[in-house]
Design a protein around this motif. Structure first.
Motif, PDB file in Angstrom:
ATOM      1  N   LYS A 228       5.872  -4.419  -2.446  1.00 51.55           N
ATOM      2  CA  LYS A 228       6.287  -3.021  -2.633  1.00 51.55           C
ATOM      3  C   LYS A 228       5.881  -2.472  -4.005  1.00 51.55           C
ATOM      4  O   LYS A 228       6.730  -2.099  -4.830  1.00 51.55           O
ATOM      5  N   PRO A 229       4.566  -2.416  -4.272  1.00 53.07           N
ATOM      6  CA  PRO A 229       4.101  -1.931  -5.576  1.00 53.07           C
ATOM      7  C   PRO A 229       4.427  -0.451  -5.793  1.00 53.07           C
ATOM      8  O   PRO A 229       4.469   0.341  -4.847  1.00 53.07           O
ATOM      9  N   GLU A 230       4.666  -0.087  -7.022  1.00 56.79           N
ATOM     10  CA  GLU A 230       4.985   1.301  -7.394  1.00 56.79           C
ATOM     11  C   GLU A 230       3.837   2.219  -7.015  1.00 56.79           C
ATOM     12  O   GLU A 230       2.667   1.930  -7.264  1.00 56.79           O
ATOM     13  N   GLY A 231       4.164   3.356  -6.385  1.00 55.72           N
ATOM     14  CA  GLY A 231       3.164   4.353  -6.038  1.00 55.72           C
ATOM     15  C   GLY A 231       2.429   4.102  -4.741  1.00 55.72           C
ATOM     16  O   GLY A 231       1.576   4.895  -4.342  1.00 55.72           O
ATOM     17  N   SER A 232       2.746   3.015  -4.038  1.00 51.28           N
ATOM     18  CA  SER A 232       2.076   2.694  -2.779  1.00 51.28           C
ATOM     19  C   SER A 232       2.724   3.465  -1.629  1.00 51.28           C
ATOM     20  O   SER A 232       3.943   3.400  -1.433  1.00 51.28           O
TER      21      SER A 232
ATOM     22  N   TYR B 296       6.267   2.854   0.329  1.00 50.95           N
ATOM     23  CA  TYR B 296       7.189   3.979   0.563  1.00 50.95           C
ATOM     24  C   TYR B 296       7.684   3.981   2.009  1.00 50.95           C
ATOM     25  O   TYR B 296       8.884   4.155   2.265  1.00 50.95           O
ATOM     26  N   LEU B 297       6.778   3.764   2.951  1.00 50.87           N
ATOM     27  CA  LEU B 297       7.164   3.745   4.358  1.00 50.87           C
ATOM     28  C   LEU B 297       8.135   2.603   4.652  1.00 50.87           C
ATOM     29  O   LEU B 297       9.141   2.789   5.346  1.00 50.87           O
ATOM     30  N   PHE B 298       7.843   1.424   4.107  1.00 53.05           N
ATOM     31  CA  PHE B 298       8.744   0.288   4.331  1.00 53.05           C
ATOM     32  C   PHE B 298      10.112   0.528   3.704  1.00 53.05           C
ATOM     33  O   PHE B 298      11.141   0.143   4.261  1.00 53.05           O
ATOM     34  N   ASN B 299      10.129   1.166   2.547  1.00 47.16           N
ATOM     35  CA  ASN B 299      11.406   1.469   1.884  1.00 47.16           C
ATOM     36  C   ASN B 299      12.242   2.456   2.694  1.00 47.16           C
ATOM     37  O   ASN B 299      13.467   2.372   2.715  1.00 47.16           O
ATOM     38  N   LYS B 300      11.560   3.376   3.371  1.00 47.40           N
ATOM     39  CA  LYS B 300      12.256   4.379   4.181  1.00 47.40           C
ATOM     40  C   LYS B 300      12.759   3.797   5.501  1.00 47.40           C
ATOM     41  O   LYS B 300      13.731   4.291   6.078  1.00 47.40           O
ATOM     42  N   GLY B 301      12.080   2.786   5.998  1.00 52.64           N
ATOM     43  CA  GLY B 301      12.553   2.115   7.206  1.00 52.64           C
ATOM     44  C   GLY B 301      11.872   2.550   8.492  1.00 52.64           C
ATOM     45  O   GLY B 301      10.975   3.410   8.499  1.00 52.64           O
ATOM     46  N   ILE B 302      12.308   1.974   9.596  1.00 51.76           N
ATOM     47  CA  ILE B 302      11.640   2.129  10.883  1.00 51.76           C
ATOM     48  C   ILE B 302      11.641   3.559  11.391  1.00 51.76           C
ATOM     49  O   ILE B 302      10.669   4.004  12.012  1.00 51.76           O
ATOM     50  N   GLU B 303      12.703   4.331  11.150  1.00 45.18           N
ATOM     51  CA  GLU B 303      12.742   5.709  11.654  1.00 45.18           C
ATOM     52  C   GLU B 303      11.634   6.554  11.040  1.00 45.18           C
ATOM     53  O   GLU B 303      10.976   7.337  11.737  1.00 45.18           O
ATOM     54  N   LYS B 304      11.425   6.403   9.740  1.00 43.57           N
ATOM     55  CA  LYS B 304      10.355   7.141   9.059  1.00 43.57           C
ATOM     56  C   LYS B 304       8.991   6.685   9.577  1.00 43.57           C
ATOM     57  O   LYS B 304       8.092   7.516   9.814  1.00 43.57           O
TER      58      LYS B 304
ATOM     59  N   TYR C 196      -4.159  -5.352   8.195  1.00 44.95           N
ATOM     60  CA  TYR C 196      -2.801  -5.810   8.504  1.00 44.95           C
ATOM     61  C   TYR C 196      -2.284  -6.749   7.414  1.00 44.95           C
ATOM     62  O   TYR C 196      -1.118  -6.645   6.994  1.00 44.95           O
ATOM     63  N   GLU C 197      -3.148  -7.640   6.931  1.00 43.61           N
ATOM     64  CA  GLU C 197      -2.748  -8.552   5.858  1.00 43.61           C
ATOM     65  C   GLU C 197      -2.414  -7.777   4.587  1.00 43.61           C
ATOM     66  O   GLU C 197      -1.461  -8.114   3.861  1.00 43.61           O
ATOM     67  N   LEU C 198      -3.187  -6.722   4.304  1.00 46.57           N
ATOM     68  CA  LEU C 198      -2.919  -5.888   3.137  1.00 46.57           C
ATOM     69  C   LEU C 198      -1.574  -5.179   3.284  1.00 46.57           C
ATOM     70  O   LEU C 198      -0.794  -5.078   2.326  1.00 46.57           O
ATOM     71  N   ILE C 199      -1.293  -4.705   4.492  1.00 47.02           N
ATOM     72  CA  ILE C 199      -0.011  -4.042   4.760  1.00 47.02           C
ATOM     73  C   ILE C 199       1.146  -5.017   4.568  1.00 47.02           C
ATOM     74  O   ILE C 199       2.191  -4.666   3.986  1.00 47.02           O
ATOM     75  N   LEU C 200       0.981  -6.260   5.035  1.00 48.16           N
ATOM     76  CA  LEU C 200       2.021  -7.281   4.838  1.00 48.16           C
ATOM     77  C   LEU C 200       2.262  -7.533   3.349  1.00 48.16           C
ATOM     78  O   LEU C 200       3.411  -7.730   2.914  1.00 48.16           O
ATOM     79  N   GLU C 201       1.186  -7.518   2.575  1.00 48.00           N
ATOM     80  CA  GLU C 201       1.314  -7.719   1.131  1.00 48.00           C
ATOM     81  C   GLU C 201       2.104  -6.581   0.496  1.00 48.00           C
ATOM     82  O   GLU C 201       2.976  -6.801  -0.356  1.00 48.00           O
ATOM     83  N   ARG C 202       1.813  -5.351   0.952  1.00 48.21           N
ATOM     84  CA  ARG C 202       2.553  -4.187   0.437  1.00 48.21           C
ATOM     85  C   ARG C 202       4.032  -4.274   0.834  1.00 48.21           C
ATOM     86  O   ARG C 202       4.921  -3.892   0.071  1.00 48.21           O
TER      87      ARG C 202
END
Length: 211
Positions: A130-134, A138-146, A120-126
């Motif tokens: 939002k590192p390139e290629g992660s 990508y999921l966070f950039n797409k938002g809650i629906e994705k 969970y801590e790693l996910i929070l860091e991502r």
């Protein structure tokens, strides 16, 4: 149960206190208590420390609102250090992080292991960087629906695997589901501790649903 008189304060009248999250088991911070702050902590069931820099009592959350309800206090074998388990409201660190311990110094890479809390801590860091290629970024950039769509898909995969009765496949798909649920939680501002707290309340509250 030992008496407070048995606690061995140092020459400055202080005893170190390791503060630990009651639900996650994570070490949150290390602070110091004198006799008065320890008595206040016990009587109010809320962490109170002695600020060595300000030379005054410091009730955790007095200004920030990030309080700590004390569940237990345990002395070590020499009675000269304390382990304090708390239920925290908000970040434990003044920098706004869940714990003060966030700067790695050493890790033996030959020892593998990843808890739900660490993932969970790693996910929070991502989410933050939002590192390139992660894929997580990508999921966070797409938002809650994705995120919800992927979580629903993984639910179906777990059900299909369970119907087949293939243990390895069930484990694999369940791991995928756990990961996506954690991403959904991070997006929604829900922590692993929140879930543990809810499960604990169901187990211990009279009349609540028993798991």
């Amino acid at each position: 149960m030992i008496d407070i008189n048995e606690i061995k304060f140092d020459e400055a009248g202080l005893v170190p206190a390791v503060i630990k999250d009651f639900y996650s088991g994570r070490v949150l911070t290390v602070a110091y208590m004198n006799r008065e702050s320890l008595e206040i902590t016990i009587n109010e069931k809320r962490s109170c420390f002695w600020s060595r820099s300000r030379k005054e009592l410091w009730r955790k959350g007095e200004t920030s609102g990030n309080t700590q309800r004390v569940v237990s206090i345990t002395a070590d074998c020499d009675n000269d250090a304390l382990l304090v388990e708390v239920i925290k409201e908000g970040p434990a660190c003044h920098l706004g992080t869940e714990s003060c311990f966030t700067n790695p110094v050493f890790h033996d890479d030959s020892v593998k292991g990843l808890s739900l809390d660490a993932l969970y801590e790693l996910i929070l860091e991502r989410k933050e960087k939002k590192p390139e290629g992660s894929y997580t970024a990508y999921l966070f950039n797409k938002g809650i629906e994705k995120i919800l769509k992927k979580t629903g898909e993984e639910c179906s995969e777990v059900i299909i695997a369970a119907m087949k009765g293939n243990k390895d496949e069930i484990v694999y798909e369940t791991a995928d589901l756990c990961y996506h649920v954690l991403v959904m939680m991070a997006q929604s501002g829900i922590t692993v501790g929140d879930i543990k707290k809810e499960l604990s309340s169901r187990h211990s509250t009279p009349g609540a649903r028993k798991e």
